[in-house]
Scaffold this active site. Sequence first.
Site, PDB file in Angstrom:
ATOM      1  N   HIS A 132       0.843  -1.194   0.000  1.00 46.09           N
ATOM      2  CA  HIS A 132       0.000   0.000   0.000  1.00 46.09           C
ATOM      3  C   HIS A 132       0.882   1.249   0.000  1.00 46.09           C
ATOM      4  O   HIS A 132       1.235   1.766   1.063  1.00 46.09           O
ATOM      5  CB  HIS A 132      -0.909   0.010   1.228  1.00 46.09           C
ATOM      6  CG  HIS A 132      -1.805  -1.186   1.340  1.00 46.09           C
ATOM      7  ND1 HIS A 132      -1.335  -2.429   1.693  1.00 46.09           N
ATOM      8  CD2 HIS A 132      -3.142  -1.322   1.139  1.00 46.09           C
ATOM      9  CE1 HIS A 132      -2.343  -3.284   1.712  1.00 46.09           C
ATOM     10  NE2 HIS A 132      -3.450  -2.639   1.388  1.00 46.09           N
ATOM     11  N   HIS A 190      -4.043   2.910  -3.300  1.00 48.76           N
ATOM     12  CA  HIS A 190      -4.266   2.346  -1.976  1.00 48.76           C
ATOM     13  C   HIS A 190      -3.544   1.027  -1.763  1.00 48.76           C
ATOM     14  O   HIS A 190      -2.741   0.901  -0.848  1.00 48.76           O
ATOM     15  CB  HIS A 190      -5.769   2.163  -1.724  1.00 48.76           C
ATOM     16  CG  HIS A 190      -6.110   1.804  -0.312  1.00 48.76           C
ATOM     17  ND1 HIS A 190      -5.873   0.550   0.228  1.00 48.76           N
ATOM     18  CD2 HIS A 190      -6.658   2.522   0.689  1.00 48.76           C
ATOM     19  CE1 HIS A 190      -6.255   0.530   1.482  1.00 48.76           C
ATOM     20  NE2 HIS A 190      -6.747   1.721   1.794  1.00 48.76           N
ATOM     21  N   GLU A 213     -17.351  -4.635  24.846  1.00 45.54           N
ATOM     22  CA  GLU A 213     -16.511  -5.825  24.993  1.00 45.54           C
ATOM     23  C   GLU A 213     -15.275  -5.761  24.097  1.00 45.54           C
ATOM     24  O   GLU A 213     -14.158  -6.083  24.531  1.00 45.54           O
ATOM     25  CB  GLU A 213     -17.313  -7.095  24.672  1.00 45.54           C
ATOM     26  CG  GLU A 213     -18.454  -7.387  25.616  1.00 45.54           C
ATOM     27  CD  GLU A 213     -19.766  -6.724  25.222  1.00 45.54           C
ATOM     28  OE1 GLU A 213     -20.783  -7.013  25.866  1.00 45.54           O
ATOM     29  OE2 GLU A 213     -19.759  -5.919  24.258  1.00 45.54           O
ATOM     30  N   HIS A 216     -27.605 -16.137  25.632  1.00 44.68           N
ATOM     31  CA  HIS A 216     -26.525 -15.882  26.584  1.00 44.68           C
ATOM     32  C   HIS A 216     -25.770 -17.157  26.979  1.00 44.68           C
ATOM     33  O   HIS A 216     -24.783 -17.068  27.699  1.00 44.68           O
ATOM     34  CB  HIS A 216     -27.080 -15.226  27.853  1.00 44.68           C
ATOM     35  CG  HIS A 216     -27.455 -13.787  27.673  1.00 44.68           C
ATOM     36  ND1 HIS A 216     -28.299 -13.346  26.673  1.00 44.68           N
ATOM     37  CD2 HIS A 216     -27.093 -12.674  28.367  1.00 44.68           C
ATOM     38  CE1 HIS A 216     -28.446 -12.031  26.766  1.00 44.68           C
ATOM     39  NE2 HIS A 216     -27.721 -11.601  27.781  1.00 44.68           N
TER      40      HIS A 216
END
Length: 672
Positions: free
Chosen positions: A35, A266, A415, A477
């Site tokens: 890149h 890029h 999280e 869960h």
Amino acid sequence: MDIATLRKDHADHWMKACAIRALAMDAVQAANSGHPGMPMGMADVATVLFEKHLKFDASAPRWADRDRFILSAGHGSMLIYALLYLTGYEDMTLDQVKNFRQWGAITAGHPEYGHVAGVETTTGPLGQGISNAVGFAMAEESLRARFGKKVVDHYTWVIAGDGCLMEGISHEAIGLAGMQKLSKLIVLWDNNDISIDGKISMSDVTDQRARFAAAGWKVLSCDGHDPVDIDRAMGAAKGSDRPVLIDCKTHIGFGSPKKQDTAGAHGSPLGPDEIKVTKEIYGWPHGAFEIPADILKAWRAIGARGQTARADWDGRLNSLSATRKAEFERQMSGGAPKRLAATIRALKKQNSDLAPKVATRKASEMVLEVVNPVMPETIGGSADLTGSNNTKTGDLGIFNPDNRKGRYVHFGIREHGMAAAMNGMALHGGVRPYGGTFLCFTDYARGAMRLSALMGVPSVYVMTHDSIGLGEDGPTHQPVEHLAICRATPNTWTFRPADLIETAEAWELALTAEKTPSVLALSRQNLPTVRTKHTGKNLTAQGGYVLREAEGKRRAILMATGSEVEIALKARDLLQAEGIGTRVVSMPCMELFAEQDEAYRKRILPAGPVRVAVEAAVRQPWDRFLLGERGREAKSAFVGMDSFGASAPAERLYAEFGITAEAVAERVKSLL
């Protein structure tokens, strides 16, 4: 700022920046991969940063009080490789640059921690670097509060791209940083408006400056090609009382006639012809990988600029008392205090006698209550589940802008951001981070957990509510596949302790690990103490061990972890009552058991007896020990889950899914 003006008005700066651009173009072309556009666009910003603002000494890459520089936009790796070579980092030779992305070179496609001095963290997965940086800045604040500005007083600088800011984890990270008012964190946004697919407007319309401001950041801007304007913005950033975003407006592939401001710059080489023309525009009449002596000398002077500051810092460190200096160096090295082992042994002995019946999440809290006072470097936290994860002990205090000596972080419902920040803390040094959520939500933290393992960072993931045993919250869960996912990740220890004793041993291993992250899978429901005979030896370190031996001829071996060890022991009693000699093997950590020598594994799992594994999760990781390690398919079985769970009390769920002592005993008998 156009190139003609830069060459005329800022000639010295321009040539130094062109050295970065030329190396990036040449290395990507030689590799036929990479890149080039991002290093070409951010070369001016990087030059000003390293020349005028970054506190570092190329001859001392691990200097504890150096500024941290994180290339979050890791695809532009040739930017940092060029900088490290030019400033004189010993291991970054010109040959390494020439071998960019090749086998055996330290110049990997994306910067990798541990491979290259000066690379503070592994980046490439977008958003991780900027999120790690939040942890770096938090660690700096904590250490400064504990040891004082004399020895800890530095910034964390980040170059982030549009992709980093689009990734969801960046939202978690900037929200946490803004709330924490991390004033030593400065993000340089490479605002070039291009991603792989093309213009950013094809996929995003976010006002990033307003977004950062809304999260409590100070927002500045500059022309990313004007060295005077860049310097002004960086100077202003260092006076902030909040984290700072500097919007650096740049051109990707700066100077390339055909590829500037396009996705073509890029992720692919420019091509020989385009490189030739671009170098002519730059006024850079040099061959591939050729850096004129005067320019290299100027860069090496930049690399040596921090030597005086480092020498002064050495003096300040040496002015500390011998005890305080030794403690600082111990914490920065990651070594555990000598008292830890004795503390764990004492807790084990006490509770082997008391034999409490507690959930292993509560057992974990009991361990932390004795560990945190002897390890001042621990910083704990939870993703908004403090009362469920049991990660906070009374002595910690809350880490926030008003109390940098606090050691407990309310990460919020973040999280992924929590896990990435933990990695940053551990990478910074001086901090042993742990953080909690439900085991099911390792899914949300997975990207950062994988990088913990890839980098060899000993973050500790306290993952409670580890099975259908959490009960009524139901299958959304209840983790069933998550132990398998954690165990499938290389260089990860997944502990599922059966009681307080194994929990204490797991914590001791996690807190003394040097290059391995740990997952502690802990129960919601109460479990009996199964290790009632004290031993100073850490049996969990062996991964698996004989918990109960067979009486009479050994005809069956039951293997289990966590809450199912109790079930295996009850099944053994049923089988022994019928004269079927049954051994129970507790397997708190499969990875550590697999690392034991063949002779030990053969003693624990000998050929001959039938084998049944019991775990309230999917079977997949158990096949190694059921079918391998001298096992046979015709003489083995698994009692566990082959579906998602359901919503009901835990006892009903275990009965309905057939994870009972009676079911285990019947499976054994069916195999005999």
